[in-house]
Design an enzyme around this catalytic site. Structure first.
Site, mmCIF file in Angstrom:
data_model
loop_
_atom_site.group_PDB
_atom_site.id
_atom_site.type_symbol
_atom_site.label_atom_id
_atom_site.label_comp_id
_atom_site.label_asym_id
_atom_site.label_seq_id
_atom_site.Cartn_x
_atom_site.Cartn_y
_atom_site.Cartn_z
ATOM 1 N N THR A 27 0.842 -1.194 0.000
ATOM 2 C CA THR A 27 0.000 0.000 0.000
ATOM 3 C C THR A 27 0.876 1.242 0.000
ATOM 4 O O THR A 27 1.837 1.336 0.759
ATOM 5 C CB THR A 27 -0.936 0.028 1.218
ATOM 6 O OG1 THR A 27 -1.841 -1.089 1.137
ATOM 7 C CG2 THR A 27 -1.757 1.317 1.255
ATOM 8 N N PHE A 34 1.157 5.118 0.822
ATOM 9 C CA PHE A 34 0.574 6.152 1.663
ATOM 10 C C PHE A 34 1.130 7.517 1.265
ATOM 11 O O PHE A 34 2.298 7.635 0.890
ATOM 12 C CB PHE A 34 0.921 5.915 3.137
ATOM 13 C CG PHE A 34 0.241 4.718 3.754
ATOM 14 C CD1 PHE A 34 -0.893 4.875 4.542
ATOM 15 C CD2 PHE A 34 0.736 3.447 3.564
ATOM 16 C CE1 PHE A 34 -1.512 3.783 5.120
ATOM 17 C CE2 PHE A 34 0.127 2.338 4.133
ATOM 18 C CZ PHE A 34 -1.006 2.504 4.917
#
Length: 263
Positions: free
Chosen positions: A156, A158
């Protein structure tokens, strides 16, 4: 876990929604905000592209987090006895294979850690949660299976937000993030992006999303390599502006070493 890795020497402050995170930063309750924007398996994180332009905040850095999911359940529960599994929609999307393999009913929850809390509170051994090992430790659940994500590259990205923009060293690898709306004329997007091709500027991300109920106005989010002070980037942005109704730079920040194969 991502915040602890990004800032190991600073305390973290959880908030229930992305809007609350932005508000906390705007009102100076926190110094930085960490917001997930996309996952390598499940794609875009909903709402972020709409919230970013209206927040008045700036992207000051990026952080890539390898995501390892666990199938968590009550002590004594067995995989064969499970009937349903709950998690954030991203967690469910990232573990589709296991859910199909076990024939579980997926239940969408507000977040991964919250789903672990709900399973612990319900006390039902037929319910499981997809969450982190840390969530299992906090809520007293056991991991029936680790590393259940569909892909080994499950990561992921960010965005780290600040109240004020930064100006990184233009000679170092840099990312410029922006949103823009093209004019409503034929081939406007093609022409708007032409400057990046002719000036040799790499676009690493380009997404469109609707901003009105009539489905006639699209806004684009883009990440490009390079600092706006560099001549090729400056010329590309000038050409983009010529064919766009609006161009707004959301942040100029150092590129993560993850992009170059670093940790």
């Amino acid at each position: 876990m991502a915040a602890a890795q990004a800032w190991p020497d600073h305390p973290t402050a959880p908030y229930p929604t992305f809007e609350d995170v932005f508000t906390a930063l705007i009102e100076r309750d926190v110094d930085r905000a960490l917001i997930p924007i996309e996952n390598s398996v499940a794609g875009r994180v909903a709402d972020i592209h709409h919230l970013l332009p209206e927040s008045g905040l700036h992207i000051v850095a990026e952080h890539f987090q390898r995501v390892n999911h666990h199938l968590l359940a009550l002590p004594g529960a067995t995989i064969g006895g499970l009937k349903s599994v709950r998690s954030h929609i991203q967690g469910l999307s990232q573990c589709r294979r296991l859910i199909r393999e076990l024939g579980l009913v997926p239940v969408v929850a507000a977040d991964t850690a919250g789903s672990a809390a709900e399973v612990a509170a319900a006390g039902d051994p037929t319910e499981a949660a997809i969450a982190s090992s840390l969530a299992g430790e906090i809520y007293g659940l056991v991991s029936l299976r680790a590393g259940i994500e569909d892909a080994d590259h499950n990561t992921t990205r960010f965005l780290i937000m600040g109240r004020d923009p930064i100006d990184p060293d233009a000679t170092q690898p840099t990312v410029t993030s922006l949103v823009f709306r093209v004019r409503s004329v034929p081939a406007a997007l093609y022409k708007a992006l032409g400057g990046f091709a002719t000036n040799g500027v790499n676009i690493t991300k380009l997404e469109s999303y609707m901003i009105d109920g009539a489905f006639t106005v699209a806004q684009f989010y883009a990440d490009i390599d390079g600092h706006p002070s560099l001549r090729p980037v400056r010329l590309a942005l000038e050409e983009l502006s010529f064919f766009s109704r609006e161009v707004r730079i959301m942040g100029v920040y150092p590129a993560s070493t993850f992009r170059r194969g670093g940790a």
